[in-house]
Design a protein around this motif. Structure first.
Motif, short mmCIF file in Angstrom:
data_model
loop_
_atom_site.label_atom_id
_atom_site.label_comp_id
_atom_site.label_asym_id
_atom_site.label_seq_id
_atom_site.Cartn_x
_atom_site.Cartn_y
_atom_site.Cartn_z
N SER A 22 0.84 -1.19 0.00
CA SER A 22 0.00 0.00 0.00
C SER A 22 0.88 1.24 0.00
O SER A 22 2.06 1.19 0.32
CB SER A 22 -0.92 -0.03 1.22
OG SER A 22 -0.14 0.03 2.40
N PRO A 23 0.29 2.39 -0.36
CA PRO A 23 1.08 3.62 -0.36
C PRO A 23 1.58 3.95 1.05
O PRO A 23 0.96 3.56 2.04
CB PRO A 23 0.11 4.69 -0.85
CG PRO A 23 -1.21 4.06 -0.99
CD PRO A 23 -1.08 2.60 -0.74
N GLN A 24 2.67 4.66 1.10
CA GLN A 24 3.23 5.12 2.36
C GLN A 24 3.09 6.64 2.41
O GLN A 24 3.12 7.30 1.36
CB GLN A 24 4.70 4.72 2.47
CG GLN A 24 4.93 3.22 2.42
CD GLN A 24 4.22 2.49 3.55
OE1 GLN A 24 4.35 2.86 4.72
NE2 GLN A 24 3.46 1.46 3.22
N ILE A 25 2.99 7.19 3.60
CA ILE A 25 2.82 8.64 3.73
C ILE A 25 4.01 9.38 3.12
O ILE A 25 3.86 10.46 2.55
CB ILE A 25 2.57 9.05 5.20
CG1 ILE A 25 2.08 10.50 5.29
CG2 ILE A 25 3.79 8.82 6.07
CD1 ILE A 25 0.74 10.75 4.68
N THR A 26 5.19 8.78 3.16
CA THR A 26 6.37 9.43 2.59
C THR A 26 6.28 9.59 1.07
O THR A 26 6.98 10.42 0.51
CB THR A 26 7.65 8.65 2.96
OG1 THR A 26 7.47 7.28 2.57
CG2 THR A 26 7.93 8.72 4.46
N ASP A 27 5.40 8.81 0.43
CA ASP A 27 5.20 8.94 -1.01
C ASP A 27 4.69 10.34 -1.39
O ASP A 27 4.79 10.74 -2.55
CB ASP A 27 4.19 7.91 -1.53
CG ASP A 27 4.66 6.48 -1.38
OD1 ASP A 27 5.87 6.26 -1.18
OD2 ASP A 27 3.80 5.57 -1.45
#
Length: 178
Positions: A22-27
């Motif tokens: 899943s996406p990460q906040i750092t993306d």
């Protein structure tokens, strides 16, 4: 030959699973406009949303009137929900800015403490909600993502699950009053 296939499969598994991550906040670091929760969730907001079950069927529609205010690093989000069937609900979030884009929060129907983090235009918020269903209370987990579109509009998509099984999604748009 069988050993070679097993070895190839074992080596490929991490790469296949990484593709499903899943996406990460750092993306979202560097994405604009930059989200500052203390600035956005300050004042009056209107929100419009739907809850869909795991098949995508709309189960409930609702609106939310939010009165929000911050005093330093502590904020209160007072939410009044009105559902399409006429029922109402209130939730009062008490948020705390922990520094470096990290936040914690509590509410009467939240089990324990919620934690979240902002980067760029995004906020990821995770918590467990005590949800009344047919006379029982279920503890369900929310993986909540918010995306600031401009200074007035933010979109929100939250996946609700129990025991790791996806139960449905909440899709919501926030509009800040001027």
């Amino acid at each position: 030959m069988q050993r070679r296939l097993l070895l190839t499969g074992a080596l490929a598994t991490p790469f296949v699973l990484a593709g499903c991550a899943s996406p990460q906040i750092t993306d979202f670091a560097g994405q604009k406009p930059e989200l500052d929760l203390r600035r956005y969730f300050n004042g009056t907001l209107d929100a419009y949303g739907v809850f869909t079950d795991r098949s995508g069927k709309v189960v409930r529609r609702f609106t939310v009137l939010m009165q929000c205010q911050w005093n330093g690093d502590e904020g209160v989000l007072d939410e009044d929900f009105t559902y399409s069937d006429g029922t109402t609900e209130k939730r009062i979030w008490r948020l705390k800015h922990l520094g470096e884009g990290r936040y914690s929060g509590t509410a009467g129907d939240v089990v324990g403490t919620a934690f979240g983090e902002t980067r760029g235009n995004a906020f990821r918020w995770a918590y467990t909600l005590a949800l009344p269903v047919d006379g029982r209370v279920w503890e369900v987990q929310f993986d909540d993502w918010m995306y600031l579109m401009d200074e007035r509009v933010m979109l929100n998509k939250a996946v609700m699950s129990k025991f790791g099984v996806r139960l449905g999604e909440v899709t919501l748009s926030f509009v800040k009053r001027t």
